[in-house]
Scaffold this active site. Structure first.
Site, short mmCIF file in Angstrom:
data_model
loop_
_atom_site.label_atom_id
_atom_site.label_comp_id
_atom_site.label_asym_id
_atom_site.label_seq_id
_atom_site.Cartn_x
_atom_site.Cartn_y
_atom_site.Cartn_z
N GLY A 170 -6.37 -13.05 -11.25
CA GLY A 170 -5.01 -12.68 -10.79
C GLY A 170 -4.84 -11.19 -10.56
N ARG A 173 -3.41 -5.52 -11.58
CA ARG A 173 -2.88 -4.15 -11.41
C ARG A 173 -2.33 -3.96 -10.00
NH1 ARG A 173 -8.09 -0.33 -10.71
NH2 ARG A 173 -9.54 -1.85 -9.89
N LYS A 193 -1.28 -1.00 -5.47
CA LYS A 193 -2.43 -1.21 -6.35
C LYS A 193 -2.50 -0.04 -7.33
CE LYS A 193 -7.41 -1.99 -6.44
NZ LYS A 193 -8.58 -2.29 -5.61
N ASP A 205 -5.44 -1.87 -18.19
CA ASP A 205 -4.22 -1.07 -18.32
C ASP A 205 -3.32 -1.14 -17.08
OD1 ASP A 205 -5.73 0.30 -16.51
OD2 ASP A 205 -5.98 2.12 -17.72
N ARG A 263 -0.90 -0.72 0.03
CA ARG A 263 -1.82 -1.36 0.96
C ARG A 263 -1.19 -2.59 1.60
NH1 ARG A 263 -6.56 -4.02 -2.95
NH2 ARG A 263 -5.25 -5.65 -3.81
N ASP A 340 -13.06 -14.13 -5.74
CA ASP A 340 -11.70 -13.58 -5.81
C ASP A 340 -11.54 -12.37 -4.89
OD1 ASP A 340 -13.55 -12.74 -7.97
OD2 ASP A 340 -12.05 -11.19 -8.33
N ASN A 341 -12.63 -11.87 -4.36
CA ASN A 341 -12.56 -10.73 -3.45
C ASN A 341 -12.82 -11.15 -2.00
OD1 ASN A 341 -11.96 -8.96 -5.51
ND2 ASN A 341 -14.10 -8.40 -5.86
#
Ligand code: AMP
Ligand code: MG
Length: 586
Positions: A170, A173, A193, A205, A263, A340-341
């Protein structure tokens, strides 16, 4: 099944018919058809002028001057799907939804605009680029303020990472701010992002550092200018907020600074978006998401067609093969080709430890954390096949047995589509017209001697575009460093004779036309690590001049530019470049 192609990724097969090669239109007829060498020189400067005008002097009429008028909409995304019922950004396992509501955490400390893409701000977002100089923009573009209509969302997806199912990943960030419909009628989904924690942050984080954000900003814009389908970047905001990273995973923690990239993509859905639903048995939701993706992004697919999922799959197979072939044609290694990319729209997304190959080497691995070289440049086509297999598994619950076997048959075609496309792209890189039996051999032979001599990928093809037939004939490559390297091979002259013979046989083709065609597909400038690194170290000291310069130069990668030459961007890379490493840490 495909291992024999693995090492011979460039062993090209002949194809019978090819669609036209996409060439960035950098020249007018007059520019391209000058007939003397002198004319060529003047046409090159003419060319740059025209190019610069058409790319940068976007019509400013009706551009929004007032940021407060800029609105986005989350209606479509929110109404199409159930939303996570739990609120708040605490890390958790999320079920039965596509998005979670998640408010960005504003970056702390003074904010600075490090870069903005005029082409995106004006050409896509309809905003006058002057708005980016305002304080308001700093807040909007870093998560401190939300545009009217925005309901920030974090997307729930999963993925196969380095070959294994990794479960829920998911947007850990990233925040989707909503969709913007521009005056051309295009719908773009805006994302921040590095904008803080979400339910998908796991132990992260939620931040991104300057280093990785400069790379994403520059590379996504540079890829667009190279003609490669990609997400775009509107702006890069840096802060003084400390962000601790162990850059090389060796226990050496360093405090860096937080940054946010604004983005854009037509859609951020990935293979992993479907995988997580399929894996967790949420089949109704899987159907819903696919319906949405097809309706919104695959307009040629009829939603009443009982084979719509098959047609969708076949389109993704085709487009993914094309995308990876385009990566290869510019020497781009993504670095982390996890499912996932991999975008469902087959655009390049999630720039991390990518690299542009310098010395030609099919085993080039840009990511130092990738010990086994799973995502080496030469393995990308194979990995694309792996990812498409995973996409098929995800679609499985929606396909009948017959459709499953048809889908497997479609997937078998991937290898041929890829080889056909790469053959076509490399033929264009060599300026070859028509089709001759030995073309595959000519290309593979060149790549072999490039590999043996470790010749620079970008500059070998570029310098072959710049040499005249006369220079090829007299074998004089003074001041052409990549060709000088190449010519040290004992078989170079054999290859050259073959090449010259092939070019001479091209009727109705002039040497200048051949050079111009080749220059339009062989960039002189790509974002080499050392170039990014130098801009990053300055940006970390709040000097963004080199980021700006690189952004500008890489917007015209096919045009020789004085500042770029002065900066040595087409010269042999400095020795220190060899020591540079990039990792997944970002
Ligand atoms: P990437 O390797 O950047 O594609 O990220 C893989 C996954 O890790 C995605 O789910 C990201 O959102 C998540 N991720 C990466 N870095 C962070 C971070 N600093 N904080 C939270 N999540 C992260
Ligand atoms: Mg990612």
């Amino acid at each position: 099944m495909w291992s024999r192609y693995n090492m011979l990724i460039f062993a090209l097969v002949a194809a019978t018919s090819f669609p036209p090669v996409h060439v960035l239109e950098f020249c007018t007829d007059r520019d391209c058809h000058s007939d003397s060498h002198d004319n060529m020189a003047s046409s090159t400067s003419q060319l740059s002028e025209n190019t610069f005008k058409s790319r940068w002097n976007i019509s400013v009429s009706n551009l929004m001057q007032d940021l407060d008028k800029f609105r986005v909409s989350c209606k479509k995304l929110i109404e199409a799907f159930p939303i996570d019922e739990v609120d708040g950004n605490s890390a958790r396992s999320v079920k039965n939804c596509i998005f979670s509501r998640s408010i960005p955490t504003p970056l702390k400390g003074p904010l600075r605009l490090a870069a903005a893409s005029k082409e995106v701000i004006e050409g896509i977002l309809d905003l006058d680029v002057a708005v980016t100089w305002s304080d308001d923009f700093l807040h909007y573009a870093s998560g401190g303020r939300l545009a009217p209509g925005s309901v920030p969302l974090a997307h729930r997806y999963g993925g196969h990472q380095f070959g294994y199912w990794a479960g829920q990943l998911g947007d850990g960030r990233a925040h989707s701010l909503g969709q913007y419909t521009n005056r051309k009628g295009e719908v773009w989904e805006l994302q921040l992002k590095g904008s803080g924690k979400t339910p998908y942050s796991r132990s992260g984080d939620g931040r991104a550092v300057i280093r990785s954000s400069v790379r994403e900003f520059l590379c996504s814009e540079a890829m667009h200018s190279l003609g490669v389908p990609t997400s775009r970047a509107a702006s890069l905001i840096v802060s003084d907020e400390p962000v601790v990273r162990d850059q090389f995973y060796n226990g050496n923690m360093k405090t860096e600074r937080g940054a946010v990239v604004l983005r854009l993509a037509k859609s951020w859905f990935r293979i992993g978006s479907l995988e997580i639903l399929s894996q967790s048995g949420e089949i109704d939701l899987l159907r819903k998401l696919l319906f949405f993706v097809i309706e919104e992004h695959f307009p040629s697919i009829n939603s009443d067609d009982p084979d719509k999922y098959l047609v969708f799959y076949s389109t993704v197979v085709n487009e993914t093969a094309h995308l990876i072939a385009q990566w290869m044609s510019v020497g781009f290694a993504h670095g982390v080709c996890n499912t996932d990319n991999f975008s469902l729209l087959s655009i390049t997304i999630d720039y991390g430890p990518f690299g542009f190959m310098e010395s030609y080497n099919p085993n080039f691995v840009p990511n130092t954390s990738d010990d086994e070289g799973r995502y080496s440049i030469g393995a990308q086509a194979n990995v694309g096949l792996f990812n498409l297999e995973k996409l098929l598994t995800a679609l499985g619950p929606l396909l009948s047995n017959k459709q499953q076997s048809e889908a497997k048959y479609i997937l078998k075609g991937y290898v041929d589509i890829y080889h056909m496309r790469i053959h076509q792209l490399f033929k264009a890189k060599l300026g070859l017209l028509g089709e001759e039996e030995d073309d595959g051999h000519l290309i593979a032979f060149l790549l072999k001697i490039m590999e043996d001599t470790q010749s620079d990928f970008t500059m070998t093809f570029r310098q072959l575009s710049e040499v005249s037939a006369q220079q090829l004939h007299s074998r004089s490559f003074t001041q052409m460093w990549a060709l000088e390297d190449l010519s040290s091979h004992k078989l170079f002259f054999d290859w050259l004779s073959m090449y010259q013979h092939r070019l001479i046989g091209q009727q109705d083709d002039s040497d200048l036309d051949r050079q111009q065609r080749m220059k339009n597909v062989n960039p002189r400038y790509v974002l080499r690590n050392w170039m990014a690194e130098s801009a990053i170290s300055k940006a970390e000291m709040n000097d963004f001049s080199e980021v700006e310069m690189l952004h500008y130069i890489l917007s015209f990668p096919f045009v020789t530019q004085e500042t770029a030459e002065e900066a040595g961007y087409a010269a042999r890379p400095p020795l220190w470049a060899k020591r540079l490493k990039v990792s997944c840490s970002s």
